[in-house]
Design a protein around this motif. Structure first.
Motif, PDB file in Angstrom:
ATOM      1  N   ILE A  54       0.841  -1.208   0.000  1.00  0.00           N
ATOM      2  CA  ILE A  54       0.000   0.000   0.000  1.00  0.00           C
ATOM      3  C   ILE A  54       0.873   1.253   0.000  1.00  0.00           C
ATOM      4  CG2 ILE A  54      -1.728   1.315   1.265  1.00  0.00           C
ATOM      5  CD1 ILE A  54      -2.830  -1.197  -0.099  1.00  0.00           C
ATOM      6  N   ASP A  55       1.925   1.247   0.804  1.00  0.00           N
ATOM      7  CA  ASP A  55       2.834   2.397   0.829  1.00  0.00           C
ATOM      8  C   ASP A  55       3.451   2.621  -0.554  1.00  0.00           C
ATOM      9  OD1 ASP A  55       2.363   2.934   3.463  1.00  0.00           O
ATOM     10  OD2 ASP A  55       4.142   1.870   4.207  1.00  0.00           O
ATOM     11  N   ARG A  56       3.826   1.524  -1.205  1.00  0.00           N
ATOM     12  CA  ARG A  56       4.482   1.657  -2.502  1.00  0.00           C
ATOM     13  C   ARG A  56       3.520   2.164  -3.574  1.00  0.00           C
ATOM     14  NH1 ARG A  56       8.029  -3.023  -5.608  1.00  0.00           N
ATOM     15  NH2 ARG A  56       8.598  -1.746  -7.419  1.00  0.00           N
ATOM     16  N   ILE A  57       2.292   1.646  -3.615  1.00  0.00           N
ATOM     17  CA  ILE A  57       1.372   2.084  -4.677  1.00  0.00           C
ATOM     18  C   ILE A  57       0.826   3.482  -4.399  1.00  0.00           C
ATOM     19  CG2 ILE A  57       0.774  -0.266  -5.351  1.00  0.00           C
ATOM     20  CD1 ILE A  57      -1.869   0.017  -3.892  1.00  0.00           C
ATOM     21  N   MET A  77       2.782   5.805  -6.180  1.00  0.00           N
ATOM     22  CA  MET A  77       2.532   5.747  -7.626  1.00  0.00           C
ATOM     23  C   MET A  77       1.243   6.445  -8.015  1.00  0.00           C
ATOM     24  SD  MET A  77       3.543   1.698  -7.996  1.00  0.00           S
ATOM     25  CE  MET A  77       2.952   1.571  -9.681  1.00  0.00           C
ATOM     26  N   GLY A  78       0.481   6.932  -7.008  1.00  0.00           N
ATOM     27  CA  GLY A  78      -0.752   7.645  -7.322  1.00  0.00           C
ATOM     28  C   GLY A  78      -2.017   7.011  -6.772  1.00  0.00           C
ATOM     29  N   TYR A  79      -1.903   5.840  -6.156  1.00  0.00           N
ATOM     30  CA  TYR A  79      -3.093   5.192  -5.581  1.00  0.00           C
ATOM     31  C   TYR A  79      -3.622   6.002  -4.401  1.00  0.00           C
ATOM     32  CZ  TYR A  79      -5.524   2.040  -2.336  1.00  0.00           C
ATOM     33  OH  TYR A  79      -6.412   1.488  -1.446  1.00  0.00           O
ATOM     34  N   VAL A  80      -4.933   6.248  -4.422  1.00  0.00           N
ATOM     35  CA  VAL A  80      -5.600   6.944  -3.321  1.00  0.00           C
ATOM     36  C   VAL A  80      -6.708   6.032  -2.803  1.00  0.00           C
ATOM     37  CG1 VAL A  80      -6.936   8.956  -2.616  1.00  0.00           C
ATOM     38  CG2 VAL A  80      -5.127   9.207  -4.338  1.00  0.00           C
ATOM     39  N   PRO A  81      -6.659   5.615  -1.534  1.00  0.00           N
ATOM     40  CA  PRO A  81      -7.701   4.731  -0.997  1.00  0.00           C
ATOM     41  C   PRO A  81      -9.085   5.338  -1.164  1.00  0.00           C
ATOM     42  CG  PRO A  81      -5.861   4.888   0.529  1.00  0.00           C
ATOM     43  CD  PRO A  81      -5.620   5.921  -0.534  1.00  0.00           C
TER      44      PRO A  81
END
Length: 425
Positions: free
Chosen positions: A326-329, A332-336
């Motif tokens: 989760i920290d890595r993505i 990359m732009g991932y927003v929960p």
């Protein structure tokens, strides 16, 4: 089945007919785990399998997404049978099993190997492509079916419309719906209308979907209201969702899935009082929400996970890996998508709840136990969570695996930062 088991257990001498009858009975009554257990005992006793038992155990493999067992049965079929007219129903079950276990290309190989096909063969292959979102291949099979001399029936069109709906082929699906009566003289049933309404609603054409409901020559069925309700979840239409649910309650056809959908819609709109009201309605109606459960196959066997599950021996490693992923993505732009955490808590707590979803736990276990480069196959009893879907898209960019998820609606294949559903799910 209870009486059958008693008789079977007291038999001093059991032949292949009695063994095969029991496996068939378990499969046809939906007790697939018991069918598997007895089937394994048959193999230990070297009891010959007949074609009907092979078909029934393939049904169990399809239901449980047990691809490894299904492949073993497929090998048995190749050794002991041919795909001729006497066992084409076995080949049809192989097509269905491979498709439902996420290997539609092998299903196509079986289909192409059949010297004799019946209408179920063609329909099974179309259905397989449909659940994988490969609508164009489904249309190709439909065209070949007609060239082979088979006349499409109402089931053929139902499967074709389903394939179009799950592939975003809106205009083509509508053309096929019109073609039913125009070219083949087939009257559309409520199920066909449900597919068309799902096709329109899924693509955001809610106004046209509602107009189709109003123009139907029969009363809308529960399936139609569920299709509208599901689309309202995607497109955040609270008013239409409330109306659809009221119709389901009026028909006494509401279930935990319907209430969950409307609860999700309210939660997305941050209408927490309405979320609480829906939960009270469920309690008053005696309806319990099914817990989300995901299971994953690996070289260590099959592991099952519920939301927030910490009972597995590898739980510390699973949660540690998820935290790193989760920290890595996020970088990359991932927003929960915290609207999928259906509780009135702060954003930090919602993020923690999202990490605990069963499909994420299953993925982490798969990553820990599956050899590099091998696909990770996950099955979920409910519809995949929107946040998990988004997270899997990002994770597929950084892991050396194809992630294959079968939920209650269709397949999702995540690879190199994209999903095979194309957003139509």
């Amino acid at each position: 089945m209870e009486d059958a088991v008693k008789i079977f257990n007291i038999m001093e001498s059991k032949d292949e007919v009695s063994w095969n009858a029991m496996v068939t009975g378990y499969s046809q009554s939906g007790n697939f785990e018991a069918a598997f257990k007895l089937f394994n005992n048959m193999r230990k006793e070297n009891i010959p399998l007949d074609a009907y038992t092979v078909s029934c155990i393939l049904m169990a493999c399809a239901h449980l997404a047990a691809l490894r067992m299904g492949k073993q049965i497929h090998a048995y079929v190749i050794r002991h049978h041919r795909y001729d007219a006497s066992v084409y129903f076995v080949a049809n079950c192989l097509i269905d099993m491979h498709s439902k276990c996420g290997d539609v290309d092998t299903a196509r190989n079986v289909f192409d190997s059949m010297r004799t096909k019946n209408d179920i063969s063609w329909t099974s292959m179309m259905s397989g492509y449909g659940m994988h979102g490969r609508g164009r291949e489904a249309v190709e099979i439909f065209d070949k079916m007609q060239k082979a001399g088979f006349i499409p029936d109402d089931i053929s069109f139902l499967v074709l419309l389903y394939a179009c709906s799950h592939s975003g082929m809106i205009d083509q699906g509508l053309d096929y719906f019109d073609s039913m009566s125009r070219d083949y003289g087939l009257a559309a049933s409520a199920e066909h209308y449900a597919c068309v309404i799902d096709l329109l609603a899924r693509s955001g054409r809610l106004d046209k979907a509602w107009k189709t409901v109003e123009e139907m020559p029969m009363e809308p069925t529960a399936v139609i209201w569920v299709a509208l309700l599901s689309a309202c979840r995607v497109h955040s239409n609270v008013e239409l969702a409330e109306y659809a649910l009221s119709k389901l309650i009026e028909m006494k056809a509401e279930n935990d899935g319907s209430y969950t959908l409307i609860s999700n819609i309210y939660a997305s709109a941050r209408r927490w009082k309405d979320v609480a009201r829906v939960r009270q309605l469920m309690k008053n109606s005696g309806i319990k929400k099914r817990p989300g459960c995901s299971w994953v196959q690996s070289k260590k066997g099959t592991a099952s996970f519920f939301v927030g599950d910490r009972l597995h021996p590898l739980s510390p490693e699973i949660y540690a890996l998820l935290e790193r992923l989760i920290d890595r993505i996020k970088s990359m732009g991932y927003v929960p998508e915290t609207n999928f955490a259906l509780h009135d808590v702060d954003d930090e707590e919602k993020n923690n709840l999202l990490v605990e979803h069963s499909e994420k736990l299953a993925l982490a276990y798969g990553l820990l136990t599956t050899s590099p480069g091998c696909p990770i196959r996950i099955t979920k009893n409910l519809r995949v969570c929107g946040d998990c879907h988004n997270a899997f898209v990002y994770i597929s960019k950084i892991v050396d695996h194809e992630i294959i998820v079968r939920d209650s609606s269709r397949f999702h294949r995540f690879k190199n930062g994209s999903c095979s559903c194309g957003g139509y799910w």
